[in-house]
Scaffold this motif. Structure first.
Motif, PDB file in Angstrom:
ATOM      1  N   GLY A 108       0.793  -1.223   0.000  1.00  0.00           N
ATOM      2  CA  GLY A 108       0.000   0.000   0.000  1.00  0.00           C
ATOM      3  C   GLY A 108       0.823   1.270   0.000  1.00  0.00           C
ATOM      4  N   ASP A 109       2.152   1.130  -0.154  1.00  0.00           N
ATOM      5  CA  ASP A 109       3.013   2.317  -0.165  1.00  0.00           C
ATOM      6  C   ASP A 109       2.776   3.135  -1.430  1.00  0.00           C
ATOM      7  N   LYS A 110       2.960   4.432  -1.297  1.00  0.00           N
ATOM      8  CA  LYS A 110       2.935   5.313  -2.454  1.00  0.00           C
ATOM      9  C   LYS A 110       4.367   5.500  -2.928  1.00  0.00           C
ATOM     10  N   VAL A 111       4.632   5.149  -4.170  1.00  0.00           N
ATOM     11  CA  VAL A 111       5.997   5.157  -4.699  1.00  0.00           C
ATOM     12  C   VAL A 111       6.118   6.218  -5.788  1.00  0.00           C
ATOM     13  N   THR A 112       7.122   7.063  -5.651  1.00  0.00           N
ATOM     14  CA  THR A 112       7.450   8.035  -6.694  1.00  0.00           C
ATOM     15  C   THR A 112       8.773   7.627  -7.323  1.00  0.00           C
ATOM     16  N   THR A 113       8.771   7.445  -8.638  1.00  0.00           N
ATOM     17  CA  THR A 113      10.003   7.129  -9.351  1.00  0.00           C
ATOM     18  C   THR A 113      10.434   8.348 -10.153  1.00  0.00           C
ATOM     19  N   TYR A 114      11.678   8.722 -10.011  1.00  0.00           N
ATOM     20  CA  TYR A 114      12.214   9.919 -10.659  1.00  0.00           C
ATOM     21  C   TYR A 114      12.946   9.520 -11.937  1.00  0.00           C
ATOM     22  N   VAL A 115      12.561  10.132 -13.041  1.00  0.00           N
ATOM     23  CA  VAL A 115      13.084   9.755 -14.355  1.00  0.00           C
ATOM     24  C   VAL A 115      13.781  10.956 -14.989  1.00  0.00           C
ATOM     25  N   ALA A 116      14.943  10.712 -15.588  1.00  0.00           N
ATOM     26  CA  ALA A 116      15.807  11.794 -16.081  1.00  0.00           C
ATOM     27  C   ALA A 116      15.514  12.165 -17.530  1.00  0.00           C
ATOM     28  N   ILE A 117      14.305  12.595 -17.798  1.00  0.00           N
ATOM     29  CA  ILE A 117      13.986  13.132 -19.125  1.00  0.00           C
ATOM     30  C   ILE A 117      14.161  14.646 -19.069  1.00  0.00           C
ATOM     31  N   ARG A 118      15.020  15.160 -19.957  1.00  0.00           N
ATOM     32  CA  ARG A 118      15.371  16.573 -19.929  1.00  0.00           C
ATOM     33  C   ARG A 118      14.295  17.446 -20.575  1.00  0.00           C
ATOM     34  N   SER A 119      14.439  18.757 -20.383  1.00  0.00           N
ATOM     35  CA  SER A 119      13.468  19.699 -20.953  1.00  0.00           C
ATOM     36  C   SER A 119      13.580  19.794 -22.465  1.00  0.00           C
ATOM     37  N   ASP A 120      14.731  19.388 -23.034  1.00  0.00           N
ATOM     38  CA  ASP A 120      14.907  19.437 -24.487  1.00  0.00           C
ATOM     39  C   ASP A 120      14.591  18.097 -25.145  1.00  0.00           C
ATOM     40  N   GLU A 121      13.884  17.235 -24.428  1.00  0.00           N
ATOM     41  CA  GLU A 121      13.520  15.920 -24.950  1.00  0.00           C
ATOM     42  C   GLU A 121      12.001  15.768 -24.979  1.00  0.00           C
ATOM     43  N   ASP A 122      11.349  16.631 -25.706  1.00  0.00           N
ATOM     44  CA  ASP A 122       9.888  16.566 -25.806  1.00  0.00           C
ATOM     45  C   ASP A 122       9.405  15.272 -26.432  1.00  0.00           C
TER      46      ASP A 122
END
Length: 281
Positions: A108-122
């Motif tokens: 039941g944990d809330k998991v946030t995964t951080y992904v390295a998509i840059r601002s110039d990678e639309d």
């Protein structure tokens, strides 16, 4: 119920910079870092992971697939993975991550995964959450951080770039099918044992009827012939010089265009262009 924060490290520049960025800007977060290890990575990747752990002050968990590349190669009828059929990404990268977070989500944990998509990678979408308690966060896109920003983060932190960027444009397996032909030549020069292993996989695949070779339209035993190597190097040098002449020089970053990371921009989709969204980051 708890809140979990996880951040995947590929061995490449973007995910490393994101780990540094989150550590610096969100120090209150207890982030679990992970690396999905296929067992076929460049040795420079492992060296870089150790350097990054020193900065983070925390170990990076190694997630190993329950079944290795050889098992899945047999499951896929000895057909090599390719841009059309990326079973290596699915089975050796994404599946271990999903298995790792499964107990968290089940609790039941809330998991946030951080992904390295840059601002110039639309054009990149990244990992799509498949569970209501899993959230994907894109800090670089939200903060407007582009490729130059990524380099600034790594340089200012002292972590720097992985050493393979001296000759290669991406992390990932030694026999990644997204490599340019010049990168295959350099792999043979720097890690001949890995090149020979890639050749053996390719030979086995061809014998089993695989329509794919590691390098599009050219088996490695042809690519490594001396005359062909000379041609590949000469072609790369010509295209690289044309690209360097075309670009304006930044006097504050005179060496910026000398890095091997610009190979995709030199060759584009015609020769190995594109990248696995997991490995490349």
């Amino acid at each position: 119920m708890a809140e979990k924060h996880v951040l995947g490290i590929s061995g490449g520049r973007d995910s490393a910079a994101l780990a540094v960025y989150v550590r610096q800007h969100r120090p209150e977060l207890d982030v679990d870092y992970f690396f999905t290890d296929t067992g076929k990575e460049l040795p420079e990747v492992y060296e870089f992971l150790g350097r990054l752990e020193g900065f983070l002050g925390k170990p990076i968990a190694r997630l190993n697939p329950r079944r290795d590349f050889d098992f899945w190669l047999r499951e896929y009828n000895h057909f090599l993975p390719s841009p059309q059929t990326r079973w290596c990404t699915k089975q050796l990268k994404l599946a271990p991550f999903e298995q790792w977070i499964k107990p968290m989500l089940a609790a039941g944990d809330k998991v946030t995964t951080y992904v390295a998509i840059r601002s110039d990678e639309d054009y990149r979408e990244g990992y799509s959450a498949k569970h209501p308690n899993l959230t994907v966060s894109l800090p670089f896109r939200e903060a407007g951080i582009d490729k130059k920003g990524v380099h600034d983060i790594l340089e200012s932190s002292g972590v720097g770039l992985p050493k393979y960027y001296d000759w290669r444009s991406r992390s990932g397996c030694t026999f990644c099918f997204f490599q340019q032909k010049i990168e295959w030549v350099r792999l043979k020069e720097r890690h001949p044992e890995a090149f020979e292993e890639a050749k053996s996989y390719e030979k086995n695949a061809i014998e089993h009827g695989s329509p794919f070779t590691w390098s599009k339209g050219e088996p490695l035993d042809e690519l490594e012939k001396p005359a062909r190597v000379i041609q590949i190097v000469a072609d790369y040098d010509r295209r690289r010089q044309r690209e360097l002449a075309r670009r304006p020089v930044n006097p504050l970053r005179p060496a910026e265009l000398q890095r091997c990371e610009d190979l995709d921009e030199l060759f584009g989709e015609d020769e190995g262009g594109g990248a696995c969204v997991v490995c490349h980051k």
